[in-house]
Write an enzyme that holds these catalytic residues in place. Structure first.
Site, PDB file in Angstrom:
ATOM      1  N   SER A 265       0.833  -1.206   0.000  1.00  0.00           N
ATOM      2  CA  SER A 265       0.000   0.000   0.000  1.00  0.00           C
ATOM      3  C   SER A 265       0.866   1.254   0.000  1.00  0.00           C
ATOM      4  O   SER A 265       2.073   1.198   0.226  1.00  0.00           O
ATOM      5  CB  SER A 265      -0.892   0.006   1.240  1.00  0.00           C
ATOM      6  OG  SER A 265      -0.095   0.299   2.376  1.00  0.00           O
ATOM      7  N   LYS A 266       0.204   2.376  -0.224  1.00  0.00           N
ATOM      8  CA  LYS A 266       0.902   3.651  -0.211  1.00  0.00           C
ATOM      9  C   LYS A 266       1.570   3.870   1.148  1.00  0.00           C
ATOM     10  O   LYS A 266       2.665   4.401   1.241  1.00  0.00           O
ATOM     11  CB  LYS A 266      -0.103   4.766  -0.499  1.00  0.00           C
ATOM     12  CG  LYS A 266       0.512   6.135  -0.492  1.00  0.00           C
ATOM     13  CD  LYS A 266      -0.494   7.187  -0.865  1.00  0.00           C
ATOM     14  CE  LYS A 266      -0.543   8.336   0.138  1.00  0.00           C
ATOM     15  NZ  LYS A 266       0.740   8.814   0.615  1.00  0.00           N
ATOM     16  N   ARG A 267       0.889   3.415   2.194  1.00  0.00           N
ATOM     17  CA  ARG A 267       1.457   3.590   3.538  1.00  0.00           C
ATOM     18  C   ARG A 267       2.788   2.856   3.701  1.00  0.00           C
ATOM     19  O   ARG A 267       3.690   3.346   4.364  1.00  0.00           O
ATOM     20  CB  ARG A 267       0.453   3.139   4.611  1.00  0.00           C
ATOM     21  CG  ARG A 267       0.120   4.274   5.553  1.00  0.00           C
ATOM     22  CD  ARG A 267      -1.040   3.952   6.473  1.00  0.00           C
ATOM     23  NE  ARG A 267      -2.235   3.592   5.731  1.00  0.00           N
ATOM     24  CZ  ARG A 267      -2.951   2.499   5.959  1.00  0.00           C
ATOM     25  NH1 ARG A 267      -2.581   1.631   6.877  1.00  0.00           N
ATOM     26  NH2 ARG A 267      -4.044   2.252   5.266  1.00  0.00           N
ATOM     27  N   GLY A 269       4.960   2.400   1.375  1.00  0.00           N
ATOM     28  CA  GLY A 269       5.949   3.231   0.691  1.00  0.00           C
ATOM     29  C   GLY A 269       6.376   4.385   1.574  1.00  0.00           C
ATOM     30  O   GLY A 269       7.570   4.666   1.719  1.00  0.00           O
ATOM     31  N   ASP A 270       5.405   5.047   2.207  1.00  0.00           N
ATOM     32  CA  ASP A 270       5.720   6.184   3.083  1.00  0.00           C
ATOM     33  C   ASP A 270       6.591   5.723   4.256  1.00  0.00           C
ATOM     34  O   ASP A 270       7.563   6.371   4.622  1.00  0.00           O
ATOM     35  CB  ASP A 270       4.433   6.816   3.644  1.00  0.00           C
ATOM     36  CG  ASP A 270       3.592   7.448   2.526  1.00  0.00           C
ATOM     37  OD1 ASP A 270       4.143   7.657   1.434  1.00  0.00           O
ATOM     38  OD2 ASP A 270       2.392   7.700   2.758  1.00  0.00           O
TER      39      ASP A 270
END
Ligand code: GLU
Length: 511
Positions: A265-267, A269-270
């Protein structure tokens, strides 16, 4: 009759395209090109509540950056235009009506409150996932339960309705999946999905199947999250009388977090410091910016090469593939069933391999824009020579400035602690002599500079190796970098002599 291979990438414009989506587009593209077929881009925007401005353009720009091209689509047109479902709105209803006619769908007039009440009642009776299905439809307001004159009256009065699929009570639906084999589903497990909504728009299921049929799609290659919808789609093909031309299905494995625990998920990546989107994206509502591979200095071919191998393998140890090699090697049979773990370090490795392979001429073109934006004016041949020297050291194309700024501007701040560490008493005299010797030499190629350097060091009673690094710091401001005499030669006599003289002045404060 053998049909021409036609595949489609059919994203919904609900936000930026995740790299899993890019991989889906890529596998479709590789498959189409391998078989001399067509690749379409269709925008599935029937759910207007989820529409995000800018998402469609983002998708188009991302795929173009990746080198994934389309034969037909929303941005290039084609014989089946329009390719945006909201503009095809009028086409879908007749198929929903056809299904009502043949007894495979029905009107449902239930209000939100009635639907909620039905779910609440079922929950109270301990039904785990309450559904509108062959049992519950009996107690609801629809054209199967209401008298036909009331149905007619409600329709004539313009009462709000949806059209639902009438899923048979006890049948087995077989989905043949090119990756997973036969998937069998009992219709008793399926619900009466809405096909047509009260806002006059079809739902994803109806629009998707109708468009795949009208656009003559032969293979549906999409993410695993759509596998649960496939039985419904198979029934739609059957009830609409299109079974003969039903596309073949291939549901791709998920892209997993680096530790393999769940969907990437994008999270993640962050949290772990890598982009999950091809291009930088600014959310139009929150204005939050998400990083992109392009802006982070990735070469699109490297990004694509990495993605291709996340879930597919060529069956050989080869890792570096150009797009045409991928097309040549690709086959659905070699797509794995299990999820593929994303590996950020490997992704960087791919990029470094590609940077090394990219001709300096091409890198120079990218870098020249940056140089010009900073207000410098250098010939492209010079920029190219700089790229040739530093590209071995780079992992990302946006690192060139930090690796090579001193080729363009004079180094001004020295790390004096480092200078102190490398300091020898003989340094001031050596550097002054070297400046004079370099200034008077006729040939300024790397070899001549090297031999002059050695001779000058010897004259000063010092080993060349002992003063090499302080020389590097003096002329570049950096402790490490490409081959020292090559870079000296490239920067040129006049500037090197000036830099040496300026550095001597600063270093003298140590002496
Ligand atoms: N619109 C769907 C999506 O957003 C397409 C699924 C499919 O390919 O059938 O992924």
């Amino acid at each position: 009759m053998e049909r021409k291979v036609r595949v489609r990438f059919a994203p919904s414009p609900t936000g930026p395209l995740h790299m899993g989506g890019v991989r889906t587009a890529l596998y479709n593209y590789l498959f189409a090109k391998k078989h001399g077929g067509d690749m379409l881009l269709r925008i599935e925007d029937t759910d207007q509540t989820r529409y995000v401005p800018g998402a469609e353009n983002y998708i188009i720009e991302s795929l173009a950056w990746c080198g994934i091209t389309f034969d037909e689509g929303v941005h290039v047109g084609g014989p089946h235009a329009p390719y945006r479902q909201s503009e095809r709105k009028e086409m879908y209803k007749q198929y929903a009506l056809q299904l009502i006619e043949s007894g495979h769908a029905y009107y449902a007039f239930d209000t939100m409150e009635e639907l909620d009440a039905m779910r609440e009642n079922l929950k109270a009776a301990n039904v785990a996932s309450p559904q509108y299905n062959y049992i519950t439809r009996e107690g609801m307001k629809n054209s199967l339960t209401l008298p036909s004159d009331e149905v007619a009256r409600r329709l004539a009065a313009g009462d709000a309705y949806v059209i639902r699929m009438k899923i048979p009570r006890k049948e087995e639906v077989r989905v043949v999946d090119l990756i997973r084999g036969n998937v069998l589903v009992q219709t008793s497990q399926m619900d009466d999905k809405v096909l047509f909504k009260s806002d006059g728009m079809p739902t994803y299921h109806l629009a998707n199947v109708v468009d795949d049929y009208l656009m003559k799609i032969t293979h549906v290659i999409r993410g695993e999250e759509w596998l649960p919808s496939a039985p419904l789609h198979v029934l739609l093909y059957r009830y609409l009388g299109w079974e003969e031309v039903m596309p073949q299905f291939a549901h791709l494995p998920l892209l997993l977090k680096p530790d393999g625990n769940g969907k990437l998920s994008k999270r993640d990546g962050d949290r772990l410091g890598f982009p999950v989107f091809p291009l930088q994206w600014q959310d139009p509502f929150t204005e939050e910016i998400s990083s992109g591979y392009r802006e982070n200095g990735y070469i699109p071919a490297a990004f694509i090469n990495m993605l291709a191998l996340l879930g597919w393998n060529p069956g050989t140890p080869q890792e570096i593939f150009s797009m045409s090699e991928l097309i040549e090697a690709f086959s659905i049979e070699r797509i794995s069933k299990s999820g593929a773990k994303f590996d950020a370090a490997k992704t960087k490795w791919f990029n470094q391999q590609y940077l090394r392979q990219t001709p300096s001429e091409d890198l120079a073109k990218i870098f020249a824009t940056e140089i010009q934006a900073k207000g410098f004016d250098y010939p492209i041949t010079y920029i190219q020579a700089v790229c040739e020297l530093v590209k071995e050291k780079a992992q990302f194309s946006n690192e060139f400035w930090s690796l090579a700024s001193y080729f363009f501007e004079e180094p001004n701040a020295f790390d004096m602690d480092l200078v102190r560490k490398k300091w020898k008493d003989a340094v001031p005299a050596f550097m002054a002599n070297l400046a004079t010797d370099l200034n008077s030499t006729a040939s300024f190629d790397a070899l001549s500079i090297e031999s002059l350097f050695k001779i000058t060091a010897e004259k000063n009673g010092i080993g060349a190796g002992a003063v090499m690094q302080i020389f590097r710091i003096a002329i570049s401001g950096q402790a490490a970098g490409p081959a020292i005499f090559e870079l000296t030669s490239l920067i040129g006599k006049e500037r090197i002599v000036k830099r040496l003289t300026a550095a001597i002045d600063q270093f003298n404060s140590i002496a």
